[in-house]
Design a protein around this motif. Structure first.
Motif, PDB file in Angstrom:
ATOM      1  N   GLN A 225      48.396  47.589   4.221  1.00 16.69           N
ATOM      2  CA  GLN A 225      49.100  46.573   3.443  1.00 16.69           C
ATOM      3  C   GLN A 225      49.267  47.004   1.987  1.00 16.69           C
ATOM      4  N   ILE A 229      52.894  48.030  -0.051  1.00 19.03           N
ATOM      5  CA  ILE A 229      53.384  47.212  -1.162  1.00 19.03           C
ATOM      6  C   ILE A 229      53.411  48.004  -2.468  1.00 19.03           C
ATOM      7  N   ARG A 285      46.566  36.775   2.602  1.00 20.07           N
ATOM      8  CA  ARG A 285      47.551  37.852   2.391  1.00 20.07           C
ATOM      9  C   ARG A 285      48.760  37.673   3.304  1.00 20.07           C
ATOM     10  N   MET A 289      52.730  37.029   2.207  1.00 21.35           N
ATOM     11  CA  MET A 289      53.872  37.863   2.604  1.00 21.35           C
ATOM     12  C   MET A 289      54.943  37.055   3.324  1.00 21.35           C
ATOM     13  N   TRP A 369      57.091  44.798   7.137  1.00 26.05           N
ATOM     14  CA  TRP A 369      56.581  43.502   6.681  1.00 26.05           C
ATOM     15  C   TRP A 369      55.961  42.735   7.848  1.00 26.05           C
TER      16      TRP A 369
END
Length: 399
Positions: A225, A229, A285, A289, A369
């Motif tokens: 993750q 990002i 998290r 997202m 994603w």
């Protein structure tokens, strides 16, 4: 005479601030480096992915050396390798040399200057009742470095070439050599005792435990993750018509809010079960997202996303490190956490490479994603399955 643990905490935290802060600026270099060297996004991503992979594979050995001989020599050598890697990448004529500098040498350098080695010495130096808070503060330092270095790097790229900016940033690594001097400690040097207390015995005992591997899997998702990002979010925003400064502002927001978020996570780990706090972080998290994808994109929403992710960014580090210490003891903490960090860096490798791979073939990051969201939910479940009970190795260490 042994130095006070507060001195170790301060100097170790500054080492992490420089090392991790420099790591987080890579995404700002994607476009200028790709244009100069003729790289695709996947090509740039491979260099970042190689750095994460080398860092992860060598981390257990760096942790083992620090456990045996003390953190100071490992941090100094790591800083020099990191410095050499940045200078090589700054002079790179093509993508291969760039990857060798940023990826190979940079990965080796980070292995000796980042969380596993430095948090281990902080964890050993701090009193047991203050360990969780100290680890939270040490982990927070990476966010402080990110908060300072991301906007500073963006400003450098506005006034000079990416090569000169890299040289300027490389100069910061020289400070790590000085900061490492107070990190002197007595290494274990495999002191006499039952074989179970050796690094090999500790690793064997941990490896035979299902929960140790669940912790590895969960940390791999964290790496996936964060690498995705940090590497691609600035470019995602530029693709949507925003200036690079917006991407820098989002990364800076991550760093700023992570200062408090990581520290609070460390405190929470001292008050509640670390496994439950970790599960909550991963669920949050995924929710963040999902919201980022559903809410209409603007500078404000992007920075808000950065702020929320910042609260959750490296809070997993003191919690995971603390779990390793609580469950399997602190004597070989650098080595054991280094093994867990291999999982994190395999995930980071996948996040940095697979995202570029997916974009070059589909023109979209949507699949990445969705994978990051689903993996976060699955990881929360895995952490709830962990038994938060000291294992024989940790219990024997306390007697």
């Amino acid at each position: 005479m042994r130095r006070p643990w507060v001195t170790v905490l301060i100097c170790g935290s500054l080492v992490i601030a420089v090392s991790m802060g420099l790591r987080q600026v890579s995404g700002l270099f994607l476009r200028p480096v790709a244009m100069d060297l003729g790289l695709s996004r996947e090509g740039f991503g491979i260099a970042v992915a190689l750095q994460n992979l080398v860092w992860g594979l060598t981390q257990p050995f760096a942790g083992l050396l620090a456990d045996r001989y003390g953190a100071r020599p490992v941090v100094i050598v790591g800083a020099l390798l990191y410095l050499a890697g940045m200078l090589v990448s700054a002079a790179a004529p093509d993508g291969i040399v760039f990857a060798l500098g940023l990826g190979l040498l940079g990965g080796l350098g980070q292995s000796g200057t980042a969380f596993a080695v430095v948090l281990a010495v902080i964890g050993r130096a701090a009193p047991a009742e203050k360990r969780s808070a100290a680890l939270g503060l040490g982990s927070t330092a990476g966010s402080l470095g990110m908060f300072i270095l991301v906007p500073a790097t963006s400003a450098l790229l506005d006034i000079m070439s990416w090569r000169m900016a890299t040289v300027v940033l490389a100069g910061l690594l020289a400070t790590i050599v000085l900061l490492a001097l107070p990190l002197r400690e007595k290494g274990t040097r495999e002191a006499a005792g039952p074989s179970r207390f050796s690094a090999r015995g500790a690793a064997a005992e941990a490896a035979s435990d299902r929960d140790f591997w669940l912790l590895n899997i969960g940390f791999a998702v964290c790496g996936f993750q964060l690498a995705f990002i940090a590497t691609y979010l600035p470019t995602i925003l530029v693709d949507k018509g925003f200036p690079l400064s917006t991407g820098a502002a989002v990364l800076a927001a991550i760093g700023a809010f992570n200062i408090g978020g990581t520290y609070v996570a460390g405190l929470a780990g001292g008050r509640w079960m670390k496994t439950r706090v970790l599960a909550s972080l991963y669920i949050a998290r995924s929710a963040a997202m999902i919201a980022f994808l559903l809410i209409p994109l603007s500078s404000a929403s992007a920075i808000a996303f950065g702020a929320v992710m910042g609260l959750l960014w490296t809070g997993t580090v003191p919690l995971t490190n603390g779990l390793v210490a609580d469950l399997w003891g602190s004597r070989h903490l650098g080595f054991l956490f280094g093994i867990v960090y291999v999982g994190h860096q395999f995930g980071a490798f996948a996040g940095a490479w697979a995202a570029g791979f997916a974009f070059d073939r589909t023109g979209s990051f949507d699949a990445v994603w969705f994978a990051a969201i689903a993996a976060g939910i699955a990881t929360a479940i895995l952490h709830l399955m962990l038994r938060e009970e000291p294992r024989p190795l940790a219990l024997a260490e306390r007697t």
